[in-house]
Design a protein around this motif. Structure first.
Motif, PDB file in Angstrom:
ATOM      1  N   LEU A  30      73.409  17.214 -23.108  1.00 32.85           N
ATOM      2  CA  LEU A  30      74.787  17.700 -23.218  1.00 32.85           C
ATOM      3  C   LEU A  30      75.771  16.539 -23.324  1.00 32.85           C
ATOM      4  O   LEU A  30      76.716  16.586 -24.120  1.00 32.85           O
ATOM      5  CB  LEU A  30      75.130  18.592 -22.019  1.00 32.85           C
ATOM      6  N   ALA A  31      75.545  15.490 -22.554  1.00 32.72           N
ATOM      7  CA  ALA A  31      76.412  14.306 -22.609  1.00 32.72           C
ATOM      8  C   ALA A  31      76.259  13.595 -23.948  1.00 32.72           C
ATOM      9  O   ALA A  31      77.253  13.109 -24.513  1.00 32.72           O
ATOM     10  CB  ALA A  31      76.083  13.364 -21.453  1.00 32.72           C
ATOM     11  N   ALA A  32      75.045  13.529 -24.474  1.00 32.48           N
ATOM     12  CA  ALA A  32      74.805  12.856 -25.753  1.00 32.48           C
ATOM     13  C   ALA A  32      75.530  13.558 -26.894  1.00 32.48           C
ATOM     14  O   ALA A  32      75.979  12.904 -27.844  1.00 32.48           O
ATOM     15  CB  ALA A  32      73.303  12.779 -26.038  1.00 32.48           C
ATOM     16  N   PHE A  33      75.668  14.886 -26.807  1.00 31.04           N
ATOM     17  CA  PHE A  33      76.388  15.624 -27.844  1.00 31.04           C
ATOM     18  C   PHE A  33      77.823  15.133 -27.987  1.00 31.04           C
ATOM     19  O   PHE A  33      78.409  15.255 -29.055  1.00 31.04           O
ATOM     20  CB  PHE A  33      76.409  17.126 -27.545  1.00 31.04           C
ATOM     21  N   ASP A  34      78.393  14.619 -26.911  1.00 29.61           N
ATOM     22  CA  ASP A  34      79.793  14.197 -26.943  1.00 29.61           C
ATOM     23  C   ASP A  34      79.981  12.704 -27.185  1.00 29.61           C
ATOM     24  O   ASP A  34      81.115  12.222 -27.175  1.00 29.61           O
ATOM     25  CB  ASP A  34      80.488  14.600 -25.632  1.00 29.61           C
ATOM     26  N   LEU A  35      78.888  11.965 -27.396  1.00 22.76           N
ATOM     27  CA  LEU A  35      79.044  10.543 -27.692  1.00 22.76           C
ATOM     28  C   LEU A  35      79.742  10.377 -29.038  1.00 22.76           C
ATOM     29  O   LEU A  35      79.515  11.166 -29.968  1.00 22.76           O
ATOM     30  CB  LEU A  35      77.683   9.832 -27.710  1.00 22.76           C
ATOM     31  N   PRO A  36      80.576   9.352 -29.160  1.00 18.99           N
ATOM     32  CA  PRO A  36      81.359   9.179 -30.388  1.00 18.99           C
ATOM     33  C   PRO A  36      80.540   8.957 -31.654  1.00 18.99           C
ATOM     34  O   PRO A  36      81.017   9.237 -32.748  1.00 18.99           O
ATOM     35  CB  PRO A  36      82.225   7.949 -30.106  1.00 18.99           C
ATOM     36  N   GLY A  38      78.110  10.653 -32.806  1.00 13.53           N
ATOM     37  CA  GLY A  38      77.832  11.932 -33.439  1.00 13.53           C
ATOM     38  C   GLY A  38      76.382  12.160 -33.845  1.00 13.53           C
ATOM     39  O   GLY A  38      76.060  13.201 -34.414  1.00 13.53           O
ATOM     40  N   THR A  39      75.493  11.224 -33.539  1.00 12.82           N
ATOM     41  CA  THR A  39      74.110  11.343 -34.008  1.00 12.82           C
ATOM     42  C   THR A  39      73.316  12.405 -33.253  1.00 12.82           C
ATOM     43  O   THR A  39      72.405  13.002 -33.831  1.00 12.82           O
ATOM     44  CB  THR A  39      73.374  10.000 -33.944  1.00 12.82           C
ATOM     45  N   ALA A  40      73.633  12.659 -32.008  1.00  8.49           N
ATOM     46  CA  ALA A  40      72.903  13.684 -31.252  1.00  8.49           C
ATOM     47  C   ALA A  40      73.168  15.061 -31.850  1.00  8.49           C
ATOM     48  O   ALA A  40      72.236  15.845 -32.067  1.00  8.49           O
ATOM     49  CB  ALA A  40      73.301  13.658 -29.773  1.00  8.49           C
ATOM     50  N   ARG A  41      74.425  15.348 -32.123  1.00  7.93           N
ATOM     51  CA  ARG A  41      74.770  16.640 -32.724  1.00  7.93           C
ATOM     52  C   ARG A  41      74.107  16.792 -34.091  1.00  7.93           C
ATOM     53  O   ARG A  41      73.554  17.839 -34.414  1.00  7.93           O
ATOM     54  CB  ARG A  41      76.286  16.779 -32.884  1.00  7.93           C
ATOM     55  N   LEU A  42      74.179  15.735 -34.886  1.00 12.32           N
ATOM     56  CA  LEU A  42      73.603  15.775 -36.226  1.00 12.32           C
ATOM     57  C   LEU A  42      72.101  16.011 -36.172  1.00 12.32           C
ATOM     58  O   LEU A  42      71.563  16.843 -36.917  1.00 12.32           O
ATOM     59  CB  LEU A  42      73.919  14.472 -36.967  1.00 12.32           C
ATOM     60  N   ALA A  43      71.399  15.319 -35.284  1.00  6.50           N
ATOM     61  CA  ALA A  43      69.948  15.494 -35.152  1.00  6.50           C
ATOM     62  C   ALA A  43      69.613  16.912 -34.699  1.00  6.50           C
ATOM     63  O   ALA A  43      68.683  17.537 -35.222  1.00  6.50           O
ATOM     64  CB  ALA A  43      69.379  14.475 -34.168  1.00  6.50           C
ATOM     65  N   PHE A  44      70.372  17.428 -33.754  1.00  5.49           N
ATOM     66  CA  PHE A  44      70.137  18.775 -33.244  1.00  5.49           C
ATOM     67  C   PHE A  44      70.349  19.798 -34.351  1.00  5.49           C
ATOM     68  O   PHE A  44      69.541  20.710 -34.533  1.00  5.49           O
ATOM     69  CB  PHE A  44      71.079  19.020 -32.060  1.00  5.49           C
ATOM     70  N   GLU A  45      71.412  19.629 -35.114  1.00  2.00           N
ATOM     71  CA  GLU A  45      71.698  20.543 -36.224  1.00  2.00           C
ATOM     72  C   GLU A  45      70.617  20.438 -37.297  1.00  2.00           C
ATOM     73  O   GLU A  45      70.187  21.450 -37.856  1.00  2.00           O
ATOM     74  CB  GLU A  45      73.074  20.246 -36.807  1.00  2.00           C
ATOM     75  N   ARG A  46      70.161  19.214 -37.575  1.00  2.00           N
ATOM     76  CA  ARG A  46      69.123  19.020 -38.587  1.00  2.00           C
ATOM     77  C   ARG A  46      67.821  19.710 -38.164  1.00  2.00           C
ATOM     78  O   ARG A  46      67.049  20.134 -39.008  1.00  2.00           O
ATOM     79  CB  ARG A  46      68.884  17.533 -38.820  1.00  2.00           C
ATOM     80  N   PRO A  51      74.276  22.891 -31.431  1.00  2.00           N
ATOM     81  CA  PRO A  51      74.539  22.238 -30.141  1.00  2.00           C
ATOM     82  C   PRO A  51      75.391  23.082 -29.207  1.00  2.00           C
ATOM     83  O   PRO A  51      75.217  23.028 -27.992  1.00  2.00           O
ATOM     84  CB  PRO A  51      75.268  20.945 -30.527  1.00  2.00           C
ATOM     85  N   ALA A  52      76.287  23.886 -29.771  1.00  2.00           N
ATOM     86  CA  ALA A  52      77.151  24.723 -28.935  1.00  2.00           C
ATOM     87  C   ALA A  52      76.353  25.769 -28.167  1.00  2.00           C
ATOM     88  O   ALA A  52      76.796  26.236 -27.122  1.00  2.00           O
ATOM     89  CB  ALA A  52      78.223  25.396 -29.794  1.00  2.00           C
ATOM     90  N   GLY A  53      75.187  26.132 -28.631  1.00  2.00           N
ATOM     91  CA  GLY A  53      74.379  27.126 -27.954  1.00  2.00           C
ATOM     92  C   GLY A  53      73.467  26.563 -26.877  1.00  2.00           C
ATOM     93  O   GLY A  53      72.856  27.322 -26.118  1.00  2.00           O
ATOM     94  N   PHE A  54      73.387  25.228 -26.782  1.00  2.00           N
ATOM     95  CA  PHE A  54      72.446  24.635 -25.846  1.00  2.00           C
ATOM     96  C   PHE A  54      72.809  24.918 -24.393  1.00  2.00           C
ATOM     97  O   PHE A  54      71.939  25.239 -23.589  1.00  2.00           O
ATOM     98  CB  PHE A  54      72.319  23.124 -26.075  1.00  2.00           C
ATOM     99  N   ARG A  55      74.079  24.830 -24.039  1.00  2.00           N
ATOM    100  CA  ARG A  55      74.498  25.083 -22.651  1.00  2.00           C
ATOM    101  C   ARG A  55      74.113  26.504 -22.220  1.00  2.00           C
ATOM    102  O   ARG A  55      73.588  26.707 -21.131  1.00  2.00           O
ATOM    103  CB  ARG A  55      75.998  24.863 -22.473  1.00  2.00           C
ATOM    104  N   ALA A  56      74.345  27.475 -23.088  1.00  2.00           N
ATOM    105  CA  ALA A  56      73.980  28.860 -22.769  1.00  2.00           C
ATOM    106  C   ALA A  56      72.465  28.984 -22.620  1.00  2.00           C
ATOM    107  O   ALA A  56      71.978  29.707 -21.746  1.00  2.00           O
ATOM    108  CB  ALA A  56      74.492  29.810 -23.843  1.00  2.00           C
ATOM    109  N   ALA A  57      71.713  28.271 -23.448  1.00  2.00           N
ATOM    110  CA  ALA A  57      70.254  28.307 -23.355  1.00  2.00           C
ATOM    111  C   ALA A  57      69.781  27.697 -22.038  1.00  2.00           C
ATOM    112  O   ALA A  57      68.820  28.175 -21.435  1.00  2.00           O
ATOM    113  CB  ALA A  57      69.628  27.590 -24.542  1.00  2.00           C
TER     114      ALA A  57
END
Length: 157
Positions: A30-36, A38-46, A51-57
């Motif tokens: 969750l913290a990595a998603f907010d790093l400037p 942006g690679t964590a979000r991109l990898a997760f989306e790829r 990423p927005a659904g991870f917290r609920a999961a």
């Protein structure tokens, strides 16, 4: 070093918000998603996940684990108010330490060595059990595909 501090401070805040004593792999992600970077979000989306659904999961994984123990959970799903980041040395759960150490090791092995969010994602892909694994399963994310996507993002950027 600044990225590490940002990552670990945010992971502590995520853990506190969830009512956990120490950050684990899910808090690091969750913290990595907010790093400037942006690679964590991109990898997760790829890897085919939002990423927005991870917290609920993660919340679902916690609820299911508690349910499996025979405990009824009632009340709101709202997160606790954000707590101020802890000061002093950073501490993680044992699985959190595993993920963090793996991410740092991956960063040192890569041509562009500063730690980036996708290093955390790749390290998460190596987890075989725990909350983060159950949350990824809930989202339909294959851990190997997640690690591969993170590797691709790291080679591209």
């Amino acid at each position: 070093m600044r990225t590490i501090k940002t990552l670990l401070t945010a992971a502590e805040s995520e853990a506190q918000r969830a009512g956990d004593d120490l950050p684990g792999p899910e808090h690091l992600l969750l913290a990595a998603f907010d790093l400037p970077d942006g690679t964590a979000r991109l990898a997760f989306e790829r890897a085919g996940a939002d990423p927005a659904g991870f917290r609920a999961a993660v919340n679902d994984a916690h609820r299911q684990a508690i349910h499996d123990l025979g405990v009824q959970v009632t009340g709101s799903d709202r997160a606790l108010p954000e707590a101020a980041p802890a000061t002093g040395p950073y501490r993680l759960t044992a699985p959190g330490q595993e993920v963090f150490q793996a991410a740092v090791r991956l960063a040192k092995e890569s041509p562009r060595s500063p730690l980036r969010g996708a290093h955390v994602v790749a390290a998460i892909g190596g987890q075989e059990r725990g909350t983060v694994t159950r949350a990824l399963r809930t989202l339909g994310v294959d851990r190997a595909a997640l690690a591969t996507a993170a590797g691709e993002v790291l080679t591209e950027r």
